[in-house]
Enzyme design. Structure first.
Site, mmCIF file in Angstrom:
data_model
loop_
_atom_site.group_PDB
_atom_site.id
_atom_site.type_symbol
_atom_site.label_atom_id
_atom_site.label_comp_id
_atom_site.label_asym_id
_atom_site.label_seq_id
_atom_site.Cartn_x
_atom_site.Cartn_y
_atom_site.Cartn_z
ATOM 1 N N HIS A 29 -29.271 -13.666 53.179
ATOM 2 C CA HIS A 29 -28.175 -14.590 52.893
ATOM 3 C C HIS A 29 -27.319 -14.765 54.142
ATOM 4 C CE1 HIS A 29 -24.060 -15.479 51.051
ATOM 5 N NE2 HIS A 29 -24.806 -16.493 50.679
ATOM 6 N N SER A 30 -26.978 -16.025 54.446
ATOM 7 C CA SER A 30 -26.008 -16.338 55.488
ATOM 8 C C SER A 30 -26.434 -15.761 56.854
ATOM 9 C CB SER A 30 -24.632 -15.820 55.061
ATOM 10 O OG SER A 30 -23.626 -16.282 55.905
ATOM 11 N N LEU A 31 -25.558 -15.010 57.519
ATOM 12 C CA LEU A 31 -25.866 -14.449 58.835
ATOM 13 C C LEU A 31 -27.042 -13.475 58.778
ATOM 14 C CD1 LEU A 31 -24.945 -14.198 61.851
ATOM 15 C CD2 LEU A 31 -23.544 -12.260 61.117
#
Length: 583
Positions: A250-252
């Site tokens: 998820h995300s970074l």
């Protein structure tokens, strides 16, 4: 948690460390002694006047054995000791006053058929930014994803004997990074907001810092390998039977996971820039002295490269090169991922081949899938980095979990966001009504609106929609998505509600082969689609959704079905083939 010793009444397991010490002491003292034939489910009366025949001191507690199956746990806290002394002077026994009875084994007896399903696939769930602010959040998010996956498994994959297990990977809390330096330079005004930014957005700055980037990468890499080794030690048949591993990031976390798998390092980019500068030096006019020094520099660098190659060759002959990860990644699912932006800033540009190898070689990861909500402000598309004209091709729409007989994803044909109009034998209105988009199931009036990724306030929005004209209707039409949108508009347009932002992507796009129906010619298609977009709720406010969508993937039944569809793909095909052979 694995349990051997359980607390009477609640039947909660003791902490694993204490349980192991009690088990070891119990076996050393009582191994070979006869137990009662019947397992007594009720708590026997306290053992008044019965002295302990054995005792074990733990860090904060001690355990007394009155017999082989009468074991009591006592707290060694000062208050507990005082209470125990007072009650014993009043005539109560030690066990009845402050003891907690322990049972070796659970309240229900095991049977030979009582086995967990065979785990054929494990999924490591990797968090993004913000774990320092809310430690343990990834464990809760993974639990939500696991629960939704269980519901989908029971509904759609109950005929399979295998099982997919989701394991959280919490890599941020163990990192030291700058210690408290950033906190010490943070001003006191609006401290709450500043602390929130320091605990979340600061992770992005840490990752772009050459000083701390390696610590973040190694932190995630070591945690992935540790969890895989631990899982295999407890499930030795997993590797023997060819179990597969996927990663959901998820995300970074998507960027860090990608860099671990590919081994990307900013040093490579720096070397490329130096080489480019050398090429530019050759093109400009230089004096004789500059040319002579530059030639000497080239010769020295060439000699240095030869020595490095010989040294690497000697190392390679003595030390076998091991993969950074201890497992091969089958599927890499990115959720709300900014990976495309990082790759673009690293110089990745579209090519002429439709292969995933352009950004992630299949030898490293079999399949890359990029999942995002259309209003997620952090998410970006990956397909236009492989073939540029895919910026004008809509992502694949993820099916609602309750869609009846959905079209398999591999059979969906690419369609334009804004098809180029060409003269055809049918009118525009006829083509709109007769040519549905191949990337979506027909949008029909649904009794249940399916699953919106932001379910908050759905009832209130529906109520506002029923007001009709007036202030309520104006607000709903301005800030929400009208529920009276026709199927044709949803199916073909995407230039009504999404017109402005979608049209912007087509500016400057060069012409490319296409047919009059708006479908892409097969010669320039991707081998596999990568970008998959969640469907917006029919009554979903985009302004509110933009705030909530980035963190709302975990409990989505649509995503759970999507993940399991790809992870169970081969098992499902084998089962279907076996059924056909039987017939």
């Amino acid at each position: 948690m694995r349990g051997q010793w359980f607390i009477d009444g609640t039947w909660q397991p003791l902490e694993e460390e204490e349980s192991n010490l009690i088990e070891q002491e119990h076996l050393n003292r009582f191994k070979g002694q006869q137990l009662q034939e019947s397992f007594d489910m009720e708590v026997s009366k306290p053992v008044d006047g019965k002295e302990a025949i054995h005792s074990l001191k733990l860090s904060r507690n001690h355990v007394d054995w009155h017999s082989v199956d009468e074991v009591y746990l006592y707290s060694d806290a000062t208050t507990s000791k005082i209470a125990r002394t007072v009650t014993q002077k009043l005539g109560f026994s030690k066990a009845s006053s402050s003891g907690t009875r322990l049972h070796r084994g659970y309240v229900e007896e095991a049977t030979l058929e009582d086995k967990p399903p065979q785990t054929s696939h494990i999924v490591f769930v990797v968090h993004g930014i913000g774990q320092k602010m809310d430690q343990g959040r990834i464990i809760k998010n993974t639990a939500m994803m696991r629960d939704t996956a269980r519901k989908i498994e029971e509904k759609y994959f109950s005929n399979l004997a295998t099982h997919v297990e989701f394991l959280p990977v919490e890599w941020r809390s163990k990192l030291t990074l700058d210690g408290d330096t950033v906190d010490s330079i943070t001003p006191d005004k609006v401290r709450g907001l500043r602390d929130m930014l320091n605990s979340s957005a600061m992770d992005i700055m840490y990752y772009t810092s050459p000083l701390y980037r390696d610590e973040l990468v190694k932190g995630l890499q070591q945690e992935l390998n540790r969890l895989y080794t631990l899982f295999c030690s407890r499930n030795p048949e997993f590797e023997e039977k060819g179990g597969k591993v996927s990663i959901v990031s998820h995300s970074l976390g998507c960027v860090i996971t990608y860099d671990i798998m590919t081994g990307w390092n900013p040093v490579r980019l720096y070397e490329q820039l130096l080489q480019k500068e050398e090429e530019e030096l050759e093109d400009r006019w230089m004096s004789y002295e500059e040319q002579r020094l530059l030639e000497e520099l080239y010769i020295t660098k060439q000699r240095l490269r030869e020595i490095e190659e010989r040294l690497h060759g000697l190392k390679a002959s003595t030390i076998s090169k091991q993969s950074v990860l201890k497992f091969k990644v089958e599927n890499f699912f990115c959720m709300g991922s900014p990976l495309a932006v990082f790759l673009a800033l690293r110089g990745i540009r579209p090519g002429n081949s439709g292969s995933q190898d352009h950004i992630l070689p299949r030898t490293i990861c079999n399949r890359l899938l990029n999942i995002f909500h259309p209003t997620d402000p952090v998410a970006y598309r990956l397909e236009p980095l492989i073939l540029k004209h895919y910026s004008n091709i809509s992502p694949v729409q993820i099916h609602w979990y309750n869609t009846a007989n959905p079209l398999p994803y591999e059979h969906m044909k690419p369609s334009f966001l804004n098809p180029t109009k060409e003269p055809t034998s049918v009118t525009d209105s006829e083509s709109v009504s007769t040519v549905p988009s191949p990337t979506t199931s027909p949008v029909m009036v649904r009794r249940h609106y399916g699953e919106s990724i932001t379910n908050i306030g759905k009832a209130s929005i529906l109520g506002a929609a029923s007001i009709g004209k007036g202030l309520g209707g104006m607000l709903f039409s301005r800030f929400g998505r009208s529920s009276t949108t026709t199927p044709q508009t949803l199916e073909t347009g995407k230039d009504g509600a999404e017109g402005d932002d979608k049209k912007a992507t087509t500016v400057g796009t060069p012409p490319f082969p296409h047919s009059s129906s708006g479908f892409l010619e097969p010669t320039v298609e991707l081998e596999h689609r990568i970008d998959f977009e969640l469907r917006e709720g029919l009554v979903e406010s985009r302004y509110w959704s933009a705030v909530t969508s980035h963190t709302a993937y975990w409990s989505s039944l649509d995503i759970a079905l999507f993940l399991l569809t790809f992870m169970y793909k081969h098992d499902q095909e084998d089962t279907d083939k076996a059924n056909l052979d039987t017939i």
